[in-house]
Design an enzyme around this catalytic site. Sequence first.
Site, PDB file in Angstrom:
ATOM      1  N   LYS A   1     -15.314 -85.795  -2.821  1.00 42.08           N
ATOM      2  CA  LYS A   1     -16.017 -85.684  -1.542  1.00 42.08           C
ATOM      3  C   LYS A   1     -15.415 -84.546  -0.708  1.00 42.08           C
ATOM      4  CE  LYS A   1     -17.531 -88.609   2.297  1.00 42.08           C
ATOM      5  NZ  LYS A   1     -17.278 -89.855   3.043  1.00 42.08           N
TER       6      LYS A   1
ATOM      7  N   PHE B   1     -21.397 -93.580  20.179  1.00 41.13           N
ATOM      8  CA  PHE B   1     -22.685 -94.263  20.347  1.00 41.13           C
ATOM      9  C   PHE B   1     -23.794 -93.584  19.551  1.00 41.13           C
ATOM     10  CE2 PHE B   1     -20.198 -95.088  24.191  1.00 41.13           C
ATOM     11  CZ  PHE B   1     -20.235 -96.482  24.234  1.00 41.13           C
ATOM     12  N   LEU B   2     -23.439 -92.716  18.609  1.00 35.96           N
ATOM     13  CA  LEU B   2     -24.487 -91.957  17.902  1.00 35.96           C
ATOM     14  C   LEU B   2     -25.363 -92.868  17.052  1.00 35.96           C
ATOM     15  CD1 LEU B   2     -23.685 -91.582  14.635  1.00 35.96           C
ATOM     16  CD2 LEU B   2     -22.038 -90.020  15.613  1.00 35.96           C
TER      17      LEU B   2
ATOM     18  N   PHE C   1     -36.861 -98.969  22.628  1.00 39.66           N
ATOM     19  CA  PHE C   1     -36.345-100.080  21.820  1.00 39.66           C
ATOM     20  C   PHE C   1     -37.197-101.333  21.962  1.00 39.66           C
ATOM     21  CE2 PHE C   1     -32.480-100.066  19.240  1.00 39.66           C
ATOM     22  CZ  PHE C   1     -32.369 -98.702  19.131  1.00 39.66           C
TER      23      PHE C   1
ATOM     24  N   GLY D   1     -31.571-103.571  11.326  1.00 41.51           N
ATOM     25  CA  GLY D   1     -30.590-103.519  10.238  1.00 41.51           C
ATOM     26  C   GLY D   1     -29.665-102.343  10.445  1.00 41.51           C
TER      27      GLY D   1
ATOM     28  N   CYS E   1     -24.595-100.816  11.706  1.00 38.09           N
ATOM     29  CA  CYS E   1     -23.944-101.237  12.968  1.00 38.09           C
ATOM     30  C   CYS E   1     -24.421-102.576  13.501  1.00 38.09           C
ATOM     31  CB  CYS E   1     -24.149-100.159  14.027  1.00 38.09           C
ATOM     32  SG  CYS E   1     -23.301 -98.644  13.626  1.00 38.09           S
TER      33      CYS E   1
HETATM   34  C1  UDX Z   1     -27.151 -98.108  16.510  1.00 39.30           C
HETATM   35  C2  UDX Z   1     -27.055 -97.741  18.003  1.00 39.30           C
HETATM   36  O1  UDX Z   1     -28.347 -97.352  18.472  1.00 39.30           O
HETATM   37  C3  UDX Z   1     -26.033 -96.618  18.216  1.00 39.30           C
HETATM   38  O2  UDX Z   1     -25.900 -96.349  19.597  1.00 39.30           O
HETATM   39  C4  UDX Z   1     -24.701 -97.071  17.629  1.00 39.30           C
HETATM   40  O3  UDX Z   1     -23.720 -96.058  17.770  1.00 39.30           O
HETATM   41  C5  UDX Z   1     -24.850 -97.458  16.170  1.00 39.30           C
HETATM   42  O4  UDX Z   1     -25.857 -98.458  16.037  1.00 39.30           O
HETATM   43  P1  UDX Z   1     -28.316 -97.034  14.352  1.00 39.30           P
HETATM   44  O5  UDX Z   1     -27.613 -98.042  13.514  1.00 39.30           O
HETATM   45  O6  UDX Z   1     -28.365 -95.621  13.878  1.00 39.30           O
HETATM   46  O7  UDX Z   1     -27.665 -96.954  15.832  1.00 39.30           O
HETATM   47  O8  UDX Z   1     -29.808 -97.564  14.513  1.00 39.30           O
HETATM   48  P2  UDX Z   1     -30.842 -97.761  15.698  1.00 39.30           P
HETATM   49  O9  UDX Z   1     -31.654 -96.543  15.913  1.00 39.30           O
HETATM   50  O10 UDX Z   1     -30.189 -98.343  16.886  1.00 39.30           O
HETATM   51  O11 UDX Z   1     -31.797 -98.876  15.034  1.00 39.30           O
HETATM   52  C6  UDX Z   1     -31.248-100.113  14.609  1.00 39.30           C
HETATM   53  C7  UDX Z   1     -32.307-100.981  13.965  1.00 39.30           C
HETATM   54  O12 UDX Z   1     -33.233-101.472  14.928  1.00 39.30           O
HETATM   55  C8  UDX Z   1     -33.148-100.278  12.895  1.00 39.30           C
HETATM   56  O13 UDX Z   1     -33.328-101.166  11.807  1.00 39.30           O
HETATM   57  C9  UDX Z   1     -34.447 -99.983  13.604  1.00 39.30           C
HETATM   58  O14 UDX Z   1     -35.552 -99.861  12.749  1.00 39.30           O
HETATM   59  C10 UDX Z   1     -34.565-101.215  14.496  1.00 39.30           C
HETATM   60  N1  UDX Z   1     -35.402-100.982  15.682  1.00 39.30           N
HETATM   61  C11 UDX Z   1     -35.004-100.106  16.662  1.00 39.30           C
HETATM   62  C12 UDX Z   1     -36.602-101.664  15.812  1.00 39.30           C
HETATM   63  O15 UDX Z   1     -36.996-102.466  14.938  1.00 39.30           O
HETATM   64  N2  UDX Z   1     -37.341-101.444  16.943  1.00 39.30           N
HETATM   65  C13 UDX Z   1     -36.966-100.606  17.937  1.00 39.30           C
HETATM   66  O16 UDX Z   1     -37.676-100.481  18.928  1.00 39.30           O
HETATM   67  C14 UDX Z   1     -35.756 -99.903  17.783  1.00 39.30           C
END
Ligand code: UDX
Length: 444
Positions: A36, A148-149, A245, A253, A256
């Site tokens: 890697k 928080f990315l 959201f 899923g 995180c």
């Molecule tokens: C999340 C947080 O948003 C981020 O700030 C943190 O640092 C890491 O965890 P991420 O895991 O990349 O980020 O995914 P995110 O975009 O938050 O979505 C999480 C899940 O929720 C996904 O499965 C997504 O499909 C679902 N989701 C999100 C929904 O079903 N509906 C929505 O309106 C938003």
Amino acid sequence: MSKIAVVGTGYVGLTTGAYLAHLGHEVVCADVIPAKVERLNLGQIPIVEAGLQEMVQEGLGEGRLSFVLGAAHAVVGAEFVFLCLPTPQGEDGSADLSYVQEAATEIAPYLESGAIVINKSTVPVGSVEMVADIIGRADIAVVSNPEFLREGTAVHDCLHPDRIVIGAADRVAAQRVAGLYATLKAPILITDAASAETIKYASNAFLATKVSFVNAVANLCEAVGADVGQVVEGMALDPRIGGLFLNPGPGWGGSCFPKDTRALVRIAEDAGYDFMLLRGVVAANTAQQDAVTHKIERMAGGSLSGVNVGVWGLAFKAGTDDLRDSPAIAIIDRLRARGASVRAFDPAVAGPLDGIDVVSDPYAACDGADVLVVLTEWPLFAELDLVKVREVMASPRIVDARNLFNPAYASMLGFAYEGIGRRGWIDPSELDMLELSDTHYGRE
Ligand code: UDX
């Protein structure tokens, strides 16, 4: 500009290293996998993440970014050391801190006097103290600076953060870490260490709750004959609620939310607080995956035995190839356990995957299928040709678990169509009205 070491080159570590180099710092990233490290030094990144490869290549090209094997090599001479290590879920739901502990033990003797060690990955409340104890040196400060990315928009999120949170007992150390981000236009919040660690968990838990809430509202809409798109549109006009959201779907899923919600329940429990609300949210998310599975079963005529299911979407969300705790995989597992065969397409996932026939063409995934199921919100799915889909399917039936298609259009083409919380069949004469209200509510 500062000399920085980043320990761990997963999502958080690689993005952190690349954007700190982009901000002008001199960054050395460490990993334990030789192949890697070799590939990263050639500018090849192992994940699908918009803009990240370019940013890594920029850092390498300008000589501000490099990758080495082993944390001890990276930290020599560094003023700041970011720990970006995985904290997988342990068997009891708590975060497994062994990677963080091993790295802290390994780097302790090599740290420069006055260096600051920064916990970047999501670690339980109390981890700053734990890392400080392991390092055991009075000349080294340990600080929490959670990331928080979001996957898929990681580079954008790092360069345009909503906030930068820094938690430490040592205010001077916290101010020095704040200085690393001086060129970013973002509010910087300096707190104590436990509060910074809690902010990260509470934020993820709140967002997961928001998604589970809208999923519950969608289920209610189905029961009472309302349409979740219109309901959310009405809710979102209240600025206290907002529109982000609130897209209903097959459950949340990723790497995180599932891990962090369970860990927070456990953190609370260990501290003597029953986080009943969050336990309910975690249970509601599993129930949502069951509900979508039942919806597919009903659409297939009541039994999944011998049914061919075409699936669009495997990743846990659009914009990534990440399958970790993907609701799509959880639902496919349930379908297969009930006797269905699954053929799937995802623009970012090539397979092979155990028990799933992964194909490279969306229409091939529906070829001969009894039901088509949409499980990831890739925008490109909404652009595909439903007429062609109808031609290749054994029967025209769609379960659209991301509400990507226009229900009236699908019905007009002769599909039996079900979304999440949408009215099942809509008179085509309502199409105009529907297009007005069927905007991508809440989508960023
Ligand atoms: C999340 C947080 O948003 C981020 O700030 C943190 O640092 C890491 O965890 P991420 O895991 O990349 O980020 O995914 P995110 O975009 O938050 O979505 C999480 C899940 O929720 C996904 O499965 C997504 O499909 C679902 N989701 C999100 C929904 O079903 N509906 C929505 O309106 C938003």
